[in-house]
Design a protein around this motif. Structure first.
Motif, mmCIF file in Angstrom:
data_model
loop_
_atom_site.group_PDB
_atom_site.id
_atom_site.type_symbol
_atom_site.label_atom_id
_atom_site.label_comp_id
_atom_site.label_asym_id
_atom_site.label_seq_id
_atom_site.Cartn_x
_atom_site.Cartn_y
_atom_site.Cartn_z
ATOM 1 N N ARG A 1 40.159 45.054 85.613
ATOM 2 C CA ARG A 1 40.438 46.490 85.750
ATOM 3 C C ARG A 1 39.716 47.240 84.643
ATOM 4 N NH1 ARG A 1 44.596 48.396 89.353
ATOM 5 N NH2 ARG A 1 45.219 46.578 90.531
ATOM 6 N N TYR A 2 39.154 48.392 84.978
ATOM 7 C CA TYR A 2 38.456 49.245 84.026
ATOM 8 C C TYR A 2 39.220 50.554 83.901
ATOM 9 C CZ TYR A 2 34.742 45.949 85.155
ATOM 10 O OH TYR A 2 34.015 44.812 85.347
ATOM 11 N N PHE A 3 39.511 50.946 82.671
ATOM 12 C CA PHE A 3 40.274 52.163 82.416
ATOM 13 C C PHE A 3 39.492 53.077 81.485
ATOM 14 C CE2 PHE A 3 43.343 48.786 83.188
ATOM 15 C CZ PHE A 3 44.167 49.361 84.125
ATOM 16 N N GLY A 4 39.643 54.377 81.685
ATOM 17 C CA GLY A 4 39.039 55.371 80.804
ATOM 18 C C GLY A 4 40.039 56.468 80.505
ATOM 19 N N VAL A 5 39.854 57.118 79.355
ATOM 20 C CA VAL A 5 40.717 58.245 79.027
ATOM 21 C C VAL A 5 40.432 59.376 80.004
ATOM 22 C CG1 VAL A 5 41.009 57.672 76.587
ATOM 23 C CG2 VAL A 5 39.089 59.102 77.293
ATOM 24 N N LYS A 6 41.294 60.355 80.027
ATOM 25 C CA LYS A 6 41.188 61.449 80.992
ATOM 26 C C LYS A 6 39.820 62.138 80.943
ATOM 27 C CE LYS A 6 44.036 65.289 82.559
ATOM 28 N NZ LYS A 6 45.219 66.091 82.256
#
Length: 65
Positions: free
Chosen positions: A51-56
């Motif tokens: 899974r890849y996550f980024g800040v808003k």
């Protein structure tokens, strides 16, 4: 944080202005990308799940030089 695409994560990771750190614990691996002291993205690998996550506001870091 919200889900982002792999290509966006790679662009953030390969940016020379960003630093990244890797942490492994058993079958879980986390790669965190920082701009200065701020965490802007992370990749979580658990067994076969990635899974890849980024800040808003991660998109502004894609364009930052």
């Amino acid at each position: 944080m919200k889900l982002i695409m792999r290509s966006e994560f790679d662009n953030l990771r390969l940016n020379p202005n960003h630093a990244y750190d890797t942490d492994s614990n058993g079958d879980k691996q986390v790669v965190k990308i920082y701009c200065g002291e701020k965490l802007i993205a992370k990749k979580v690998t658990h067994k076969k799940s990635i899974r890849y996550f980024g800040v808003k506001e991660y998109q502004q870091y894609l364009l930052a030089d």
